[in-house]
Design a protein around this motif. Structure first.
Motif: not given
Length: 524
Positions: A64-67, A73-74, A76-83, A85-94
């Protein structure tokens, strides 16, 4: 971007990410050390205590904590998408969650095909989900439901019953089914992702044909004619598509999304976050309006000075009356605000919050897709590939839950649907930019999210092909095989004729252009 082309975040984001990382490491340290102390207190001879501890075993907690760590990491450091809202970090987590889902499917492919091995993978997460045993009743703790037991529309024996009786009891039971609303919401989400009536209708009708095709293997696909073509296609599917397309029209920009010409579909899909943020757009609008006002002032010249002198020479009494009127209006607004009920204030704040932080910004980075499936044979094949991916997503859900004995209401099915829906919004945008690139698909670059979706779909197919061996033994109906062979022959033949016709038109246009150029040279 620095001089070497490397993306560099500003110092504020770096400080925030390091602070977030420090806090997360402290949380991990607390969880790891606290769990280690708890495990030491367990006595080997105490069976009940050992069973209690097994519910939160170190393996489960570690996975679970590995996930969570990969999601951090995603984020904080992932690449942004065109989405955004509500925050670009949400879509990086997706994106990060879908990468882990792909790895899980790869792990699942290499498991044994025996019933016990298939059950052991999911029983690790939920011991009550599947019983690991040789008996099929234990392997499949729920019974597949069929919707074609009684296909009568009018049920006269139910008319004279008590309060809840109905002369259309079968239709009533189907409408009150738990999946009726899910159909509407599902097609609302599909309309937001695909944004084209032609492809949505083809998707809707083809899925009903898929149910007819595979109903000899899955009981869920056995439905009455009025359930499939009236309630599903004309009511649920059309209702969800209509609401979704209305929402798309409301949020859409005036420009239609076009293919990328700047390098890749990945760059095009992320330019909404990197180059067209809300703050930058407001600043650009302000600069444009300021420059236009300056140009207009310089053009008119003396007129602007005369207006300014006229404003200065206004009587003081008029200025005083204007200030008093402004003060009275402001006081009136304050009094009206105080007279508002608390419930109305809550609704207003909630509506503004949803508009500002959750819903897409109207008229900004929300494109209408023009797939144009009948533009060329190549574009038709590309649109067919998209519909095939969507149908595979639908069919895989039924096959996977049947193979592993997962009940439809289980949380695993819901998580898969939510994850796929979130990923599809990003992947379809990147796929659209890829196929509409002006340079052609051979020079364009497919976005990372679209590539990831195709890879996950292929892994799901491999899992079904390997672990479903021996479960689907019923022979194909001859009528189904003949119909699909005929449809395939018609489509392939039509594409060949279409391609020859387009090639002939191209040659005629080339000859005409050559003759016109030759005649112009002779005239000169």
């Amino acid at each position: 971007m620095d001089a070497n082309g490397v993306s560099v975040r500003n110092n504020t984001n770096n400080r925030k990410s390091l602070s977030f990382l420090f806090v997360y490491v402290l949380v991990l340290a607390y969880q790891a050390l606290n769990d280690d102390i708890g495990q030491r207190n367990i006595r080997g001879n105490d069976v009940s205590e050992a069973r209690t501890a097994s519910s939160s075993s170190p393996t489960k907690k570690g996975l679970f904590f590995a996930y969570v760590s990969y999601l951090v990491y995603s984020f904080l450091q992932g690449e942004d998408t065109h989405m955004f809202r509500p925050h670009p970090g949400v879509w990086r987590c997706v994106h990060g969650s879908f990468v882990l889902y792909l790895l899980f499917l790869v792990f699942l492919v290499f498991q044994e095909t025996k019933e016990q091995a298939r059950a052991r993978v999911f029983a690790f997460w939920d011991s009550n989900l599947i019983s690991a045993g040789e008996d099929d009743a234990k392997m499949f703790p729920y019974e597949e439901r069929t919707y074609a037991t009684d296909c009568r529309v009018f049920t006269p024996e139910q008319c004279n019953l008590a309060r809840f009786g109905s002369c259309f009891q079968n239709v009533k039971n189907t409408i009150l089914d738990e999946f009726f609303l899910a159909h509407v919401l599902g097609w609302f989400g599909k309309a937001l992702a695909i944004r084209d009536w032609h492809l949505l209708w083809a998707y809707s009708i083809l899925f009903e044909l898929m149910e007819v095709t595979f109903r000899h293997w899955l009981k869920n696909f056995n439905e009455c004619w009025w359930d499939s073509w009236v309630l599903d296609v004309l009511v649920c599917n059309f209702g969800g598509m209509w609401v979704g397309m209305r929402a798309t029209k409301y949020f859409a920009t005036t420009n239609v999304g076009r293919g990328s010409y700047s390098g890749s579909s990945r760059e095009e899909s992320s330019e909404g976050v990197e180059n067209h943020g809300f703050t930058e757009r407001v600043i650009d609008d302000f600069e444009e309006s300021s420059s236009s006002e300056e140009d207009e002032y310089e053009k008119n010249g003396q007129e602007g000075e005369d207006d300014e002198n006229e404003m200065k020479n206004k009587p003081a009494a008029a200025a005083a009356r204007s200030s008093e009127r402004t003060k009275d209006e402001s006081d009136g607004k304050k009094n009206r605000h105080h007279r508002r009920r608390p419930s109305s204030n809550f609704v207003r704040v909630a509506r503004k919050s949803i508009e500002n932080y959750i819903l897409p910004e109207k008229g900004h980075n929300w494109y209408r897709y023009e797939w144009q499936p009948f533009k060329t044979p190549g574009r038709f094949i590309q649109c067919v590939f998209l519909i095939g991916m969507c149908l595979s997503f639908e069919l895989n859900a039924f096959f996977l839950k049947f193979i592993y004995g997962i009940p439809p209401p289980h949380i695993l099915n819901t998580l898969r649907l939510v994850l796929w829906f979130a990923q599809a919004n990003i992947a379809i945008r990147e796929y659209y930019v890829f196929i509409t690139d002006e340079r052609g698909i051979w020079k364009a670059q497919l976005g990372a999210n679209a590539w990831l979706a195709i890879a996950a779909m292929a892994m799901e197919f491999l899992v079904i092909l390997k672990h479903g061996d021996g479960l689907f033994t019923a022979k194909w109906p001859k009528a189904v095989v003949r119909c699909w062979l005929a449809v395939s022959a018609v489509i392939v033949g039509g594409l060949i004729v279409w391609q020859f016709k387009k090639e002939k038109e191209r040659r005629v246009m080339t000859k005409t252009k050559y003759k016109n150029k030759k005649s112009d040279d002779e005239d000169k």
